[in-house]
Design an enzyme around this catalytic site. Structure first.
Site, mmCIF file in Angstrom:
data_model
loop_
_atom_site.group_PDB
_atom_site.id
_atom_site.type_symbol
_atom_site.label_atom_id
_atom_site.label_comp_id
_atom_site.label_asym_id
_atom_site.label_seq_id
_atom_site.Cartn_x
_atom_site.Cartn_y
_atom_site.Cartn_z
ATOM 1 N N LYS A 213 0.829 -1.121 0.077
ATOM 2 C CA LYS A 213 -0.143 0.019 -0.111
ATOM 3 C C LYS A 213 0.923 1.123 0.119
ATOM 4 C CE LYS A 213 -3.408 2.647 2.420
ATOM 5 N NZ LYS A 213 -4.574 2.408 3.300
ATOM 6 N N LYS A 266 -1.989 -1.345 -3.953
ATOM 7 C CA LYS A 266 -3.088 -0.164 -3.802
ATOM 8 C C LYS A 266 -2.277 0.905 -3.937
ATOM 9 C CE LYS A 266 -6.184 1.915 -0.459
ATOM 10 N NZ LYS A 266 -6.593 2.036 0.732
ATOM 11 N N SER A 292 -10.158 5.573 -4.848
ATOM 12 C CA SER A 292 -10.959 6.958 -5.041
ATOM 13 C C SER A 292 -10.672 7.934 -5.847
ATOM 14 C CB SER A 292 -11.248 7.526 -3.510
ATOM 15 O OG SER A 292 -10.043 8.061 -2.974
HETATM 16 C C1 PBG Z 1 -7.065 3.719 5.423
HETATM 17 C C2 PBG Z 1 -7.563 3.502 4.015
HETATM 18 C C3 PBG Z 1 -7.513 4.585 3.035
HETATM 19 C C4 PBG Z 1 -7.946 3.796 1.844
HETATM 20 C C5 PBG Z 1 -8.496 2.650 2.232
HETATM 21 N N1 PBG Z 1 -8.184 2.188 3.646
HETATM 22 C C6 PBG Z 1 -6.929 6.006 2.885
HETATM 23 C C7 PBG Z 1 -5.450 5.961 3.437
HETATM 24 O O1 PBG Z 1 -4.700 5.191 3.695
HETATM 25 O O2 PBG Z 1 -5.401 7.335 3.836
HETATM 26 C C8 PBG Z 1 -8.219 4.643 0.397
HETATM 27 C C9 PBG Z 1 -9.147 3.961 -0.380
HETATM 28 C C10 PBG Z 1 -9.461 4.935 -1.558
HETATM 29 O O3 PBG Z 1 -8.799 5.994 -1.761
HETATM 30 O O4 PBG Z 1 -10.192 4.534 -2.353
HETATM 31 N N2 PBG Z 1 -6.939 2.888 6.282
#
Ligand code: PBG
Length: 342
Positions: A213, A266, A292
């Site tokens: 991630k 991701k 997103s």
């Molecule tokens: C946080 C989390 C995030 C997303 C999923 N879980 C955001 C982050 O890490 O700040 C992002 C998903 C998306 O942007 O669609 N645990």
């Protein structure tokens, strides 16, 4: 066939006569032949729909930067989940939006069985038991600091966070979740969560590890949806540097050893090379998240008439499959399902 490097004859008249025997276009010549030559497919069974749940009744709060997406109260969420199952989408990934007064430094509400997340899991599993429910394991929705772990003196402390995450995973399993999905990027959390689940008798619950991630700017609209923007600093001491590829394989190796069932990359489209690396280096199912910001870009360009949204959506999801993803988390799962069935 001998390849002269020149698939043509230069005639005395000065014109060309093509002589090549290799004509790749033959495999593209009709829709039926293209279907036979197709190397990857995309089906509804490959899709997971992320959803946002909030308190209240009859409440649907649209998310401006994610057209068509809204935070739903549990009653509407359950109805929506019935439609999701009806559409053939096999699972949802649930993210809670908590009011500020339920957030604190240690995310204590995350294990409270009466929190909106765990109530939603119970309600969804009761109404639509066949729909796979995936719950997020991270502190950010519950944290007054907006970080995925506990903040002490400006540092995101690892081991103390892992303890809380393991308890959170057990609470989610008790509520009936099918898959816990640690998205926090603390070290060692997969093993700790596996141990905690097993000790509590939840050895059947899967772990989808957010394994590679990245510290990505593409999460912007999601943080708006949950009001979970970090209150100070950024997530670069735990999420991965977007410049790194080898490091993803290190995370993969560790998560496999620690007992992950699915391994995720991701964001998705900017990281297709990493998805391919995972596919080539693990026997586990590879999951990927069209996040997103990716969704927002497709929507915005589509709304302006700059791209054909439907076609670009299916093309982008196909690229995930081609790169090697088995399962794709996408906010467009219902739209894609309709297009694939239509
Ligand atoms: C946080 C989390 C995030 C997303 C999923 N879980 C955001 C982050 O890490 O700040 C992002 C998903 C998306 O942007 O669609 N645990």
């Amino acid at each position: 066939m001998q390849d002269s490097g020149r698939p043509y004859l230069l005639m005395p008249s000065g014109s060309y006569r093509l002589t090549m025997q290799q004509r790749p276009r033959r495999n593209r010549s009709t829709a039926a032949i293209r279907a036979m030559a197709r190397e990857t497919d995309l089906g509804v069974h490959n899709l997971i729909l992320p959803l946002f749940v909030q308190e209240g009744e009859g409440e649907s709060t649209p998310i401006a930067s994610m057209p068509g997406q809204a935070r739903l109260s549990i009653d509407l969420m359950v109805k929506h989940c019935e439609a999701v199952a009806e559409a053939g989408v096999p699972g949802i990934a649930l993210f809670p939006a908590l009011p500020d007064d339920q957030k604190d430094t240690h995310g204590t509400h995350s294990t409270d069985p009466s929190n909106v997340n765990l109530r939603a899991v119970r309600a969804i599993k009761a109404a639509v038991p066949e729909l796979l429910v995936i719950t997020d394991v991270a502190l950010d929705p519950y944290s007054s600091d907006g970080h995925d772990g506990v903040v002490v003196d400006g540092n995101i402390v690892n081991d103390e966070s892992v303890e809380i995450l393991a308890a959170m995973a057990v609470a989610q399993a008790e509520a009936g979740t099918d898959v816990v999905a640690p998205s926090d990027m603390m070290d060692g959390r997969i093993g700790a969560i596996r141990d905690a689940l097993d000790a509590a008798g939840h050895e059947h619950v899967l772990i989808n590890s957010y394994c590679a991630k990245y510290a990505s700017a593409f999460y912007g609209p999601f943080r708006e949806a949950l009001d979970s923007e970090p209150r100070g600093g950024d997530k670069k001491t735990y999420q991965m540097d977007p410049a790194n590829r080898r490091e993803a394989l290190r995370e993969l190796r560790l998560d496999e050893l620690e007992g992950a069932d699915w391994v995720m990359v991701k964001p998705g489209m900017p990281y297709l090379d990493v998805i391919r690396d995972f596919r080539d280096n693990t026997t586990l199912p590879v999951t990927a998240y069209q996040v997103s910001g990716e969704f927002a870009m497709l929507k915005a360009a589509g709304a302006n008439g700059w791209i054909d949204y439907d076609a670009c959506l299916l093309e982008s999801l196909t690229s995930f499959r081609r790169a090697g993803a088995d399962l794709i988390f996408t906010y467009a799962a219902l739209e894609a399902a309709a297009l694939l069935q239509g």
